[in-house]
Enzyme design. Structure first.
Site, mmCIF file in Angstrom:
data_model
loop_
_atom_site.group_PDB
_atom_site.id
_atom_site.type_symbol
_atom_site.label_atom_id
_atom_site.label_comp_id
_atom_site.label_asym_id
_atom_site.label_seq_id
_atom_site.Cartn_x
_atom_site.Cartn_y
_atom_site.Cartn_z
ATOM 1 N N ARG A 90 44.034 39.489 42.027
ATOM 2 C CA ARG A 90 44.153 40.770 40.548
ATOM 3 C C ARG A 90 44.573 41.870 41.344
ATOM 4 O O ARG A 90 45.140 42.543 40.630
ATOM 5 C CB ARG A 90 43.143 40.767 40.627
ATOM 6 C CG ARG A 90 42.575 41.448 39.212
ATOM 7 C CD ARG A 90 41.147 41.998 38.971
ATOM 8 N NE ARG A 90 40.108 41.469 39.704
ATOM 9 C CZ ARG A 90 40.157 42.749 39.856
ATOM 10 N NH1 ARG A 90 40.458 44.345 39.199
ATOM 11 N NH2 ARG A 90 38.507 43.286 40.785
ATOM 12 N N CYS A 143 37.443 37.155 49.620
ATOM 13 C CA CYS A 143 36.707 36.443 49.637
ATOM 14 C C CYS A 143 36.399 35.166 49.759
ATOM 15 O O CYS A 143 36.119 34.217 51.322
ATOM 16 C CB CYS A 143 34.704 37.049 48.983
ATOM 17 S SG CYS A 143 34.632 38.449 49.263
ATOM 18 N N HIS A 167 28.182 36.192 47.822
ATOM 19 C CA HIS A 167 28.228 37.578 47.479
ATOM 20 C C HIS A 167 27.015 38.249 46.590
ATOM 21 O O HIS A 167 26.256 38.359 45.824
ATOM 22 C CB HIS A 167 29.199 37.301 46.079
ATOM 23 C CG HIS A 167 30.640 37.503 46.165
ATOM 24 N ND1 HIS A 167 31.007 35.716 46.192
ATOM 25 C CD2 HIS A 167 31.237 38.425 46.519
ATOM 26 C CE1 HIS A 167 32.654 36.337 46.476
ATOM 27 N NE2 HIS A 167 32.876 37.459 46.436
HETATM 28 N N1 PCA Z 1 34.469 41.690 48.262
HETATM 29 C C1 PCA Z 1 35.939 40.958 48.022
HETATM 30 C C2 PCA Z 1 37.122 41.034 49.271
HETATM 31 C C3 PCA Z 1 35.580 41.678 50.057
HETATM 32 C C4 PCA Z 1 34.263 42.146 49.122
HETATM 33 O O1 PCA Z 1 33.798 42.578 49.602
HETATM 34 C C5 PCA Z 1 36.006 40.126 47.082
HETATM 35 O O2 PCA Z 1 34.734 39.330 46.675
HETATM 36 O O3 PCA Z 1 36.957 38.734 47.610
#
Ligand code: PCA
Length: 214
Positions: A90, A143, A167
């Site tokens: 994105r 991620c 996450h």
């Molecule tokens: N979050 C991003 C990439 C690095 C991070 O900490 C993600 O959710 O893709």
């Protein structure tokens, strides 16, 4: 002792910090019982992040790999179920690259499931009095790229190593003027300790409600 490689990410999208890396450092300073923690910080760059992860896995020779990323806007610690074989950014990554609809591994399987006990981890965090849930998508940014690359590496080269992705939310100090949900890094680190102990202690999952209607 179970050796766990714990990775976080560098800051991205204009943030000064990344709570995933802050939480990694907090856990490394005060690891949970029965777990040896090895850490690495990954760059928020497609390709390079996976190179760094592969190096860290080779150096650590871990039993479990738990990769973390920040998911601003999510209110709780989310344990990811599935990684999909697509990069669809994105926003540009930290090197300015923005892949669209590109496979991560040419001719790789469409997806990999986590090999950590997903719902047992969520249940254990909740029992510890902290907010957690199952996530059905790790997105299509760096991620998910790392999660898919990790699971492909383990499936093809390290069948005895288990892996997963979590996450974590913003910290309160990142959202003072944003009206977004947050969790203090100390609480995030506590949740991660619980997840690591749970993942180290069992390979089977529990049957528990945790699905999504959308
Ligand atoms: N979050 C991003 C990439 C690095 C991070 O900490 C993600 O959710 O893709």
């Amino acid at each position: 002792m179970t050796r766990v490689l714990l990775t976080g990410f560098a800051p991205f999208e204009g943030n000064d910090v990344n709570t995933s890396q802050q939480a990694v450092e907090a856990v490394a300073t005060d690891p949970p019982p029965g777990v040896e923690v090895v850490t690495a910080e990954l760059p928020c760059v497609f390709g390079e992040a996976l190179d760094a992860l592969r190096e860290a896995v080779a150096a650590a020779d871990p039993d479990v790999v738990l990769c973390l990323g920040q998911a601003g806007g999510r209110p709780d610690v989310t344990v990811e179920r599935v990684a999909i074989n697509v990069d669809d950014a994105r926003i540009p990554d930290n090197s300015g690259e923005q892949p669209i609809d590109a496979p991560i591994v040419e001719d790789g399987p469409a997806a990999y499931f986590t090999t950590l006990p997903l719902k047992a981890c969520v249940a254990a965090v909740r029992e510890a009095g902290l907010p957690a849930s199952v996530s059905q998508t790790a997105g299509t940014f760096v991620c998910n790229h790392v999660f898919y690359g990790l699971m492909h590496l383990l499936a093809t080269e390290r069948p005895d190593t288990r892996g997963g992705f979590v996450h974590v939310p913003y910290a309160p100090e990142q959202v003072t003027d944003k009206g977004e949900p947050s969790l203090p890094v100390g609480a995030t680190a506590d949740a991660l300790r619980v997840i690591m102990v749970t993942a180290a202690g069992r390979t089977d999952d529990i049957k528990a409600v945790g699905g999504a209607t959308h």
